[in-house]
Write a protein that holds these residues in place. Structure first.
Motif, PDB file in Angstrom:
ATOM      1  N   PRO A  12       0.848  -1.198   0.000  1.00 30.73           N
ATOM      2  CA  PRO A  12       0.000   0.000   0.000  1.00 30.73           C
ATOM      3  C   PRO A  12       0.884   1.249   0.000  1.00 30.73           C
ATOM      4  CG  PRO A  12       0.029  -1.017   2.174  1.00 30.73           C
ATOM      5  CD  PRO A  12       0.729  -1.973   1.245  1.00 30.73           C
ATOM      6  N   SER A  13       0.317   2.356  -0.440  1.00 33.72           N
ATOM      7  CA  SER A  13       1.079   3.604  -0.493  1.00 33.72           C
ATOM      8  C   SER A  13       1.624   3.979   0.879  1.00 33.72           C
ATOM      9  CB  SER A  13       0.207   4.743  -1.025  1.00 33.72           C
ATOM     10  OG  SER A  13      -0.098   4.549  -2.389  1.00 33.72           O
ATOM     11  N   MET A  14       2.829   4.549   0.888  1.00 30.89           N
ATOM     12  CA  MET A  14       3.459   5.053   2.109  1.00 30.89           C
ATOM     13  C   MET A  14       3.638   6.561   1.934  1.00 30.89           C
ATOM     14  SD  MET A  14       4.082   2.540   4.273  1.00 30.89           S
ATOM     15  CE  MET A  14       5.476   3.074   5.262  1.00 30.89           C
ATOM     16  N   ILE A  15       2.694   7.328   2.451  1.00 31.32           N
ATOM     17  CA  ILE A  15       2.705   8.773   2.262  1.00 31.32           C
ATOM     18  C   ILE A  15       2.483   9.463   3.601  1.00 31.32           C
ATOM     19  CG2 ILE A  15       1.849   8.521  -0.089  1.00 31.32           C
ATOM     20  CD1 ILE A  15      -0.861   9.539   0.942  1.00 31.32           C
ATOM     21  N   GLU A  79      -0.518   0.296 -14.625  1.00 37.65           N
ATOM     22  CA  GLU A  79      -0.591   0.426 -13.185  1.00 37.65           C
ATOM     23  C   GLU A  79       0.706   1.120 -12.791  1.00 37.65           C
ATOM     24  OE1 GLU A  79      -1.436  -2.376  -9.237  1.00 37.65           O
ATOM     25  OE2 GLU A  79      -1.172  -3.288 -11.219  1.00 37.65           O
ATOM     26  N   VAL A  80       0.609   2.207 -12.033  1.00 39.58           N
ATOM     27  CA  VAL A  80       1.755   3.101 -11.832  1.00 39.58           C
ATOM     28  C   VAL A  80       2.123   3.195 -10.356  1.00 39.58           C
ATOM     29  CG1 VAL A  80       2.623   5.456 -12.147  1.00 39.58           C
ATOM     30  CG2 VAL A  80       1.111   4.446 -13.874  1.00 39.58           C
ATOM     31  N   ALA A  81       3.419   3.194 -10.102  1.00 32.45           N
ATOM     32  CA  ALA A  81       3.960   3.506  -8.779  1.00 32.45           C
ATOM     33  C   ALA A  81       4.921   4.669  -8.918  1.00 32.45           C
ATOM     34  CB  ALA A  81       4.680   2.302  -8.179  1.00 32.45           C
ATOM     35  N   VAL A  82       4.931   5.561  -7.928  1.00 28.35           N
ATOM     36  CA  VAL A  82       5.859   6.690  -7.934  1.00 28.35           C
ATOM     37  C   VAL A  82       6.679   6.677  -6.659  1.00 28.35           C
ATOM     38  CG1 VAL A  82       4.401   8.137  -9.398  1.00 28.35           C
ATOM     39  CG2 VAL A  82       4.193   8.302  -6.903  1.00 28.35           C
ATOM     40  N   VAL A  83       7.930   7.146  -6.787  1.00 21.79           N
ATOM     41  CA  VAL A  83       8.835   7.272  -5.645  1.00 21.79           C
ATOM     42  C   VAL A  83       9.699   8.499  -5.894  1.00 21.79           C
ATOM     43  CG1 VAL A  83      10.627   5.791  -6.668  1.00 21.79           C
ATOM     44  CG2 VAL A  83      10.477   6.018  -4.165  1.00 21.79           C
ATOM     45  N   ALA A  84      10.132   9.149  -4.823  1.00 20.80           N
ATOM     46  CA  ALA A  84      10.871  10.401  -4.952  1.00 20.80           C
ATOM     47  C   ALA A  84      12.308  10.155  -5.391  1.00 20.80           C
ATOM     48  CB  ALA A  84      10.867  11.152  -3.626  1.00 20.80           C
ATOM     49  N   SER A  85      12.825  11.078  -6.189  1.00 20.69           N
ATOM     50  CA  SER A  85      14.247  11.062  -6.534  1.00 20.69           C
ATOM     51  C   SER A  85      15.031  12.014  -5.634  1.00 20.69           C
ATOM     52  CB  SER A  85      14.458  11.448  -8.000  1.00 20.69           C
ATOM     53  OG  SER A  85      14.030  12.776  -8.235  1.00 20.69           O
ATOM     54  N   HIS A 104       0.158   4.071  -6.830  1.00 19.77           N
ATOM     55  CA  HIS A 104       0.905   3.652  -5.643  1.00 19.77           C
ATOM     56  C   HIS A 104       2.025   4.658  -5.399  1.00 19.77           C
ATOM     57  CE1 HIS A 104      -1.105  -0.284  -5.791  1.00 19.77           C
ATOM     58  NE2 HIS A 104      -1.002  -0.150  -7.101  1.00 19.77           N
ATOM     59  N   ALA A 105       2.092   5.228  -4.209  1.00 20.78           N
ATOM     60  CA  ALA A 105       3.061   6.286  -3.910  1.00 20.78           C
ATOM     61  C   ALA A 105       3.863   5.928  -2.669  1.00 20.78           C
ATOM     62  CB  ALA A 105       2.344   7.618  -3.709  1.00 20.78           C
ATOM     63  N   TYR A 106       5.183   6.113  -2.777  1.00 24.36           N
ATOM     64  CA  TYR A 106       6.086   5.802  -1.669  1.00 24.36           C
ATOM     65  C   TYR A 106       7.048   6.976  -1.486  1.00 24.36           C
ATOM     66  CZ  TYR A 106       4.303   1.295  -3.209  1.00 24.36           C
ATOM     67  OH  TYR A 106       3.481   0.261  -3.606  1.00 24.36           O
ATOM     68  N   ALA A 107       6.618   7.980  -0.736  1.00 21.25           N
ATOM     69  CA  ALA A 107       7.464   9.170  -0.566  1.00 21.25           C
ATOM     70  C   ALA A 107       6.825  10.112   0.425  1.00 21.25           C
ATOM     71  CB  ALA A 107       7.644   9.893  -1.904  1.00 21.25           C
ATOM     72  N   TRP A 108       7.657  10.862   1.114  1.00 21.81           N
ATOM     73  CA  TRP A 108       7.217  12.029   1.861  1.00 21.81           C
ATOM     74  C   TRP A 108       8.363  13.016   1.983  1.00 21.81           C
ATOM     75  CZ3 TRP A 108       6.076   7.409   4.992  1.00 21.81           C
ATOM     76  CH2 TRP A 108       7.133   7.015   5.813  1.00 21.81           C
ATOM     77  N   TYR A 116      14.210   6.970   2.686  1.00 23.76           N
ATOM     78  CA  TYR A 116      14.326   7.150   1.233  1.00 23.76           C
ATOM     79  C   TYR A 116      14.664   5.831   0.547  1.00 23.76           C
ATOM     80  CZ  TYR A 116      16.133   9.016  -3.192  1.00 23.76           C
ATOM     81  OH  TYR A 116      16.349   9.272  -4.514  1.00 23.76           O
ATOM     82  N   LYS A 117      15.632   5.112   1.101  1.00 20.30           N
ATOM     83  CA  LYS A 117      16.023   3.818   0.520  1.00 20.30           C
ATOM     84  C   LYS A 117      14.907   2.797   0.639  1.00 20.30           C
ATOM     85  CE  LYS A 117      20.961   4.587   1.360  1.00 20.30           C
ATOM     86  NZ  LYS A 117      22.134   4.220   2.185  1.00 20.30           N
ATOM     87  N   ALA A 118      14.175   2.840   1.746  1.00 17.97           N
ATOM     88  CA  ALA A 118      13.050   1.919   1.924  1.00 17.97           C
ATOM     89  C   ALA A 118      11.961   2.191   0.894  1.00 17.97           C
ATOM     90  CB  ALA A 118      12.487   2.049   3.334  1.00 17.97           C
ATOM     91  N   HIS A 119      11.735   3.465   0.594  1.00 19.01           N
ATOM     92  CA  HIS A 119      10.736   3.812  -0.415  1.00 19.01           C
ATOM     93  C   HIS A 119      11.151   3.282  -1.788  1.00 19.01           C
ATOM     94  CE1 HIS A 119       9.392   7.434   2.246  1.00 19.01           C
ATOM     95  NE2 HIS A 119       8.794   6.305   2.600  1.00 19.01           N
ATOM     96  N   ILE A 120      12.428   3.415  -2.124  1.00 17.32           N
ATOM     97  CA  ILE A 120      12.927   2.879  -3.396  1.00 17.32           C
ATOM     98  C   ILE A 120      12.669   1.378  -3.465  1.00 17.32           C
ATOM     99  CG2 ILE A 120      15.020   2.382  -4.738  1.00 17.32           C
ATOM    100  CD1 ILE A 120      14.359   5.250  -5.072  1.00 17.32           C
ATOM    101  N   GLN A 121      12.950   0.683  -2.386  1.00 20.04           N
ATOM    102  CA  GLN A 121      12.733  -0.768  -2.364  1.00 20.04           C
ATOM    103  C   GLN A 121      11.258  -1.104  -2.557  1.00 20.04           C
ATOM    104  OE1 GLN A 121      14.963  -3.073  -2.454  1.00 20.04           O
ATOM    105  NE2 GLN A 121      16.841  -1.989  -1.884  1.00 20.04           N
ATOM    106  N   MET A 122      10.363  -0.360  -1.911  1.00 19.28           N
ATOM    107  CA  MET A 122       8.932  -0.614  -2.070  1.00 19.28           C
ATOM    108  C   MET A 122       8.478  -0.375  -3.509  1.00 19.28           C
ATOM    109  SD  MET A 122       7.335   1.084   1.371  1.00 19.28           S
ATOM    110  CE  MET A 122       7.846   0.534   3.005  1.00 19.28           C
TER     111      MET A 122
END
Length: 425
Positions: A12-15, A79-85, A104-108, A116-122
């Motif tokens: 699930p998204s982590m925001i 189906e799209v997932a986004v993560v911060a650079s 699906h979003a993994y960033a804050w 940050y690294k955990a979000h990349i992995q997700m």
């Protein structure tokens, strides 16, 4: 290369806060009104669904313009997932709007290195079929930590100079495992995004953060690539005296003929009021430069990673460090001089601003969307190499830009074409 179509259930998204979605959607709606090229691409994608059945992971600066790109890719059936650079460029309301819209979003904002690294992995646990990367974090993580996912990756697109340098290194070592399209090297990217986008957004970030005048001051631009050209050009337009630091004799010559002073960094360090690094390399401004700077010198970085200004050496020289305004750290040196670092040395235009104008990113993100479509359709014919954006896509984006402005241009006649293509005439 085979693509495995069986996917696991994504995280699930982590925001930060889903209740911010309404405000984020307003930002996305605003840029949508100012991105006619991407709107054109979206209409085609909605009809043709080029990404049907595919999962796409996008690693970019998560603000409104990137969000609209993600929605355009989603409209193409993905189906799209986004993560911060970059953890400091993430806008939590925009990320919430994406999550509310089924992405699906993994960033804050302000994520720690571990987060940050955990979000990349997700975002990679999402098991993408293709990627859009910015700076090479997805590609590097796939190659070093997640090789089990590589078999399913059709390929991807890379946004920045820094990321392409990494890809070229992988290709040179013959360890690149899937094809990547170098979007940054397209004419409609670097001529406009890198030059006009960076030029405007860097000074927007600096001025809104410091609330100081630029006119009459000395602005030192470190690096005279396309981004540096834009930063120098806009500094000149704001009334600054511009000094360029370069290592390439051709670019240094160009800077002089563009009307700028060229000096070694150690000399420029003594006279600069504003410093902007735009090189993609580390330690461009370091201890030997800090010790000779004016009291009140302001340092900003516009390169992808926060390594261009040596923050470790600056902190070691300081007797005290404090935050004096949002995104401004004051480093007081032993002799009482103060040096100011903006946005922790991260991308000043995004960490302390809203990034490039929407109309500029319209061209770049249209290239990303069209490049991704090309890759998904043609991946079986592509080797694990770095590819240029097909020239016809570059030309298409430029034509759509002109159409959006209501501008018409000439076309060659049959006789002119024959003349150009014949060695006899």
């Amino acid at each position: 290369m085979t693509n495995v179509n069986m996917h696991s259930q994504p995280h699930p998204s982590m925001i930060r806060d889903i209740t911010l979605a309404k405000d984020g959607q307003l930002k996305i709606d605003w840029v949508e009104k100012h991105m006619p090229i991407l709107n054109h691409v979206r209409k085609i994608f909605e009809t043709e669904k080029p990404f049907a059945g595919k999962r796409i992971t996008i690693c970019l600066h998560l603000e409104a313009k990137t969000a609209y790109l993600a929605k355009v890719v989603q409209a193409g059936g993905a189906e799209v997932a986004v993560v911060a650079s970059n953890p400091l460029s993430t806008q939590d309301d925009v990320v919430a709007a994406l999550a509310a819209g089924g992405i699906h979003a993994y960033a804050w904002y302000g994520a720690t290195d571990e987060e940050y690294k955990a979000h990349i992995q997700m975002a990679l646990d999402f098991e993408p079929d293709a990627i859009i990367d910015d700076g090479g974090d997805l590609v590097s993580t796939l190659h070093q930590e997640r090789p089990e996912l590589i078999a399913r990756i059709l390929g991807g697109c890379e946004e920045t100079t820094t990321g392409i340098l990494r890809l070229r290194s992988l290709e040179k070592e013959q360890t690149l495992q899937f094809p990547m399209i170098a979007v940054n090297d397209a004419y409609c990217k670097y001529l406009f995004d890198n030059r006009y986008g960076t030029g405007q957004s860097v000074w927007d970030g600096i001025m809104r953060t410091t609330n100081l005048v630029v006119a009459g001051k000395t602005a030192v631009v470190v690096g005279y690539g396309w981004c540096g050209k834009g930063v120098a050009m806009r500094a000149k337009g704001l009334g600054a005296n511009v000094v360029v630091c370069e290592i390439d004799p051709i670019k240094a010559t160009e800077a002089i003929m563009d009307g700028f002073t060229v000096l070694p960094m150690i000399q420029a360090a003594r006279i600069g009021d504003f410093f902007v690094t735009v090189t993609g390399n580390r330690d461009c401004i370091a201890e030997q430069h800090f010790v000779v700077m004016k009291d009140g010198a302001i340092l900003a970085n516009a390169g992808h990673f926060d390594v261009e200004i040596n923050k470790v050496e600056l902190k070691q020289l300081a007797t005290s460090v404090r935050t004096v305004r949002k995104n401004i750290e004051e480093f007081t040196l032993e002799d009482g001089r103060c040096i100011y670092l903006l946005a922790e040395g991260r991308l000043v235009n995004l960490a302390a601003g809203d990034g490039h104008p929407a109309e500029v990113m319209d061209m770049t993100f249209a290239l990303q969307a069209l490049g991704l479509e090309y890759l998904v359709k043609q991946h079986e014919e592509l080797d694990a190499k770095v590819y240029a954006v097909p020239a016809e896509l570059d030309q298409l984006v430029a034509k759509l830009r002109l159409q959006s402005w209501g501008v018409e241009i000439d076309a060659l006649t049959g006789e002119q074409l024959a003349y150009l293509n014949s060695w006899k005439e």
